[in-house]
Design a protein around this motif. Structure first.
Motif, PDB file in Angstrom:
ATOM      1  N   THR A  96      10.459  -4.662   2.765  1.00 25.22           N
ATOM      2  CA  THR A  96       9.980  -5.552   1.707  1.00 25.22           C
ATOM      3  C   THR A  96       8.814  -4.914   0.972  1.00 25.22           C
ATOM      4  N   ARG A  97       8.882  -4.939  -0.336  1.00 25.25           N
ATOM      5  CA  ARG A  97       7.838  -4.351  -1.179  1.00 25.25           C
ATOM      6  C   ARG A  97       6.818  -5.423  -1.522  1.00 25.25           C
ATOM      7  N   LEU A  98       5.548  -5.129  -1.303  1.00 27.09           N
ATOM      8  CA  LEU A  98       4.476  -6.073  -1.588  1.00 27.09           C
ATOM      9  C   LEU A  98       3.601  -5.544  -2.714  1.00 27.09           C
ATOM     10  N   ALA A  99       3.478  -6.333  -3.774  1.00 29.27           N
ATOM     11  CA  ALA A  99       2.530  -6.017  -4.836  1.00 29.27           C
ATOM     12  C   ALA A  99       1.162  -6.514  -4.395  1.00 29.27           C
ATOM     13  N   VAL A 100       0.141  -5.699  -4.543  1.00 25.71           N
ATOM     14  CA  VAL A 100      -1.203  -6.076  -4.101  1.00 25.71           C
ATOM     15  C   VAL A 100      -2.067  -6.414  -5.310  1.00 25.71           C
ATOM     16  N   ASP A 101      -3.200  -7.079  -5.028  1.00 27.22           N
ATOM     17  CA  ASP A 101      -4.104  -7.438  -6.109  1.00 27.22           C
ATOM     18  C   ASP A 101      -4.705  -6.199  -6.753  1.00 27.22           C
ATOM     19  N   ALA A 102      -5.134  -5.265  -5.905  1.00 28.16           N
ATOM     20  CA  ALA A 102      -5.822  -4.063  -6.385  1.00 28.16           C
ATOM     21  C   ALA A 102      -6.177  -3.217  -5.179  1.00 28.16           C
ATOM     22  N   GLY A 103      -6.998  -2.197  -5.443  1.00 27.65           N
ATOM     23  CA  GLY A 103      -7.564  -1.449  -4.339  1.00 27.65           C
ATOM     24  C   GLY A 103      -8.665  -2.273  -3.694  1.00 27.65           C
ATOM     25  N   MET A 104      -9.454  -1.624  -2.870  1.00 30.38           N
ATOM     26  CA  MET A 104     -10.521  -2.354  -2.188  1.00 30.38           C
ATOM     27  C   MET A 104     -11.540  -2.872  -3.193  1.00 30.38           C
ATOM     28  N   PRO A 105     -12.031  -4.101  -2.976  1.00 27.42           N
ATOM     29  CA  PRO A 105     -13.060  -4.627  -3.883  1.00 27.42           C
ATOM     30  C   PRO A 105     -14.279  -3.708  -3.916  1.00 27.42           C
ATOM     31  N   GLU A 106     -14.838  -3.540  -5.102  1.00 29.05           N
ATOM     32  CA  GLU A 106     -15.994  -2.668  -5.234  1.00 29.05           C
ATOM     33  C   GLU A 106     -17.255  -3.373  -4.733  1.00 29.05           C
ATOM     34  N   SER A 107     -18.315  -2.605  -4.611  1.00 27.59           N
ATOM     35  CA  SER A 107     -19.545  -3.130  -4.019  1.00 27.59           C
ATOM     36  C   SER A 107     -20.151  -4.263  -4.835  1.00 27.59           C
ATOM     37  N   GLY A 108     -19.844  -4.324  -6.121  1.00 28.72           N
ATOM     38  CA  GLY A 108     -20.400  -5.386  -6.945  1.00 28.72           C
ATOM     39  C   GLY A 108     -19.624  -6.684  -6.872  1.00 28.72           C
TER      40      GLY A 108
ATOM     41  N   CYS B  88      -4.883  -6.462  -0.632  1.00 27.57           N
ATOM     42  CA  CYS B  88      -5.305  -5.163  -1.164  1.00 27.57           C
ATOM     43  C   CYS B  88      -4.617  -4.035  -0.401  1.00 27.57           C
ATOM     44  N   SER B  89      -4.734  -2.848  -0.928  1.00 24.91           N
ATOM     45  CA  SER B  89      -4.283  -1.638  -0.233  1.00 24.91           C
ATOM     46  C   SER B  89      -5.351  -0.569  -0.437  1.00 24.91           C
ATOM     47  N   PRO B  90      -5.345   0.493   0.371  1.00 26.04           N
ATOM     48  CA  PRO B  90      -6.411   1.497   0.247  1.00 26.04           C
ATOM     49  C   PRO B  90      -6.563   2.085  -1.144  1.00 26.04           C
ATOM     50  N   ASP B  91      -5.448   2.277  -1.863  1.00 32.35           N
ATOM     51  CA  ASP B  91      -5.552   2.903  -3.185  1.00 32.35           C
ATOM     52  C   ASP B  91      -5.104   1.999  -4.321  1.00 32.35           C
ATOM     53  N   GLY B  92      -4.828   0.727  -4.019  1.00 32.16           N
ATOM     54  CA  GLY B  92      -4.428  -0.195  -5.068  1.00 32.16           C
ATOM     55  C   GLY B  92      -2.954  -0.181  -5.398  1.00 32.16           C
ATOM     56  N   SER B  93      -2.166   0.651  -4.708  1.00 33.93           N
ATOM     57  CA  SER B  93      -0.734   0.728  -4.981  1.00 33.93           C
ATOM     58  C   SER B  93       0.026  -0.322  -4.172  1.00 33.93           C
ATOM     59  N   ALA B  94       1.196  -0.714  -4.675  1.00 34.68           N
ATOM     60  CA  ALA B  94       2.085  -1.586  -3.920  1.00 34.68           C
ATOM     61  C   ALA B  94       2.512  -0.861  -2.644  1.00 34.68           C
ATOM     62  N   VAL B  95       2.832  -1.618  -1.613  1.00 29.74           N
ATOM     63  CA  VAL B  95       3.214  -1.009  -0.335  1.00 29.74           C
ATOM     64  C   VAL B  95       4.573  -1.534   0.086  1.00 29.74           C
ATOM     65  N   THR B  96       5.271  -0.715   0.870  1.00 32.95           N
ATOM     66  CA  THR B  96       6.553  -1.101   1.451  1.00 32.95           C
ATOM     67  C   THR B  96       6.340  -1.348   2.937  1.00 32.95           C
ATOM     68  N   THR B  97       6.675  -2.544   3.385  1.00 31.15           N
ATOM     69  CA  THR B  97       6.462  -2.889   4.782  1.00 31.15           C
ATOM     70  C   THR B  97       7.556  -2.290   5.658  1.00 31.15           C
ATOM     71  N   ALA B  98       7.396  -2.443   6.971  1.00 28.70           N
ATOM     72  CA  ALA B  98       8.355  -1.873   7.915  1.00 28.70           C
ATOM     73  C   ALA B  98       9.745  -2.460   7.735  1.00 28.70           C
ATOM     74  N   SER B  99       9.826  -3.691   7.232  1.00 30.31           N
ATOM     75  CA  SER B  99      11.133  -4.319   7.020  1.00 30.31           C
ATOM     76  C   SER B  99      11.780  -3.903   5.715  1.00 30.31           C
TER      77      SER B  99
END
Length: 339
Positions: A73-85, A60-71
């Protein structure tokens, strides 16, 4: 800020009545995170799941967006943080980044750490991820560790925090922190062992071809690797020769003759460039070689001979003095991640 829901998971295989629920492992990736901090622990849990462990992994990422690591490399994430349910979280993992050590946190990261920590059974950081845990207020009054290069900075920035500069990982209650980069693999193996027992953790270690438990602490890493390369040509050549053949005759007299220096001058150079005596440096290299041989199943007698340490008793005294354990106890540590 509304958090997007994760996509529906694939239809699970039928679950036997009474079977334990899967443990949900969440890796919180963010812009600039070190790639191995993210992928190393995930490989451990993924291998554990493949070998029968009850894990479901979420990137996951804080806002659900893909992130670029320090190297880069672009990582696609599942989603933002799981919701309370969503299903209860078992473990939240926070990787590190150089920016965190400088007090620069990506937008939303600290809030995400606090939110996920409040919903999980345990929280773990890899390398400089400890700065994010500390910045979120989770480590106040706790024990922790981080990359050896940043332990002093972490301690100075968070005075209530007790920082262990020599630990591979530290547990304080439900909070876990680990040392530099690859130590995240050590920590993940320890978590798998705590969950599923040493048998599965051992299988994962074999699958990944890593130590079940890395020997020693951060200060036990390769002697040549942690020794600054001296500017003196003759001394550089001696250090290379010692590392290449620890069992050879490396007495002060022999080393001085090879370098074309007096024993006294050589001792001064060693102290200036390595922080120890010629004999102390040779002993450290031989000890490291002995650790490797024992970990690979070599006998104490053969280890003492092949490293130049000499006898079983000399080997035993050296291990007790430098590591606080006997050679046999040291070898036994490779059967478990428990410290």
């Amino acid at each position: 800020m509304p958090l997007p829901s994760p996509p529906p998971p694939p239809r699970p295989a039928p679950v036997r009545h009474g079977a334990p629920a899967a443990r949900h492992i969440v890796m919180l990736a963010f812009e600039g995170a070190r790639l191995l901090d993210v992928t190393g622990p995930l490989e451990v849990f993924s291998a554990a799941a493949r070998l029968g462990g009850r894990y479901e992994i979420h990137l996951c990422s804080p806002d659900g967006s893909a992130v670029t690591t320090a190297s880069g490399t672009r990582l696609a994430v599942d989603a933002g943080m799981p919701e309370s349910g969503a299903p209860p979280l078992d473990t939240v993992l926070v990787p590190g980044a150089e920016e965190l050590t400088q007090g620069r946190f990506p937008p939303g990261l600290l809030d995400a750490v606090r939110t996920l920590a409040g919903r999980s059974r345990r929280v773990a950081s890899v390398c400089a991820g400890a700065f994010a845990l500390a910045g979120a207020g989770l480590l106040d009054g706790r024990r922790a560790t981080t990359h050896w290069r940043h332990t002093a900075t972490l301690a100075a920035r968070h005075p209530t925090l007790s920082v262990d500069p020599d630990a591979i990982y530290v547990r304080d209650g439900h909070l876990f922190t680990s040392a530099g980069v690859s130590a995240g693999i050590d920590l993940a193996l320890a978590l798998v062992e705590a969950d599923e027992g040493p048998g599965l953790a051992r299988e994962v270690a074999r699958d990944l071809v890593v130590f079940m438990q890395r020997p020693g602490g951060q200060s036990q890493f390769s002697v040549p690797a942690r020794t600054p390369r001296p500017r003196h040509d003759a001394l550089r050549a001696l250090l290379d020769e010692i590392a290449a053949d620890p069992a050879a005759d490396h007495s002060n007299t022999v080393l001085a003759a090879k370098a074309g220096l007096s024993p006294r001058h050589l001792a001064r150079l060693f102290r200036e460039h390595t922080g120890t005596t010629p004999a102390g440096y040779v002993e450290a290299v031989r000890l490291e070689a002995a650790q490797t041989l024992l970990a690979n199943g070599e006998s104490a007698t053969a280890t003492a001979r092949r490293t130049g340490i000499g006898s079983d008793e000399t080997l035993r005294r050296l291990f007790l003095r430098r590591l606080g354990v006997t050679p046999s106890a040291y070898r036994a540590r490779f059967c478990t991640t428990t410290r």
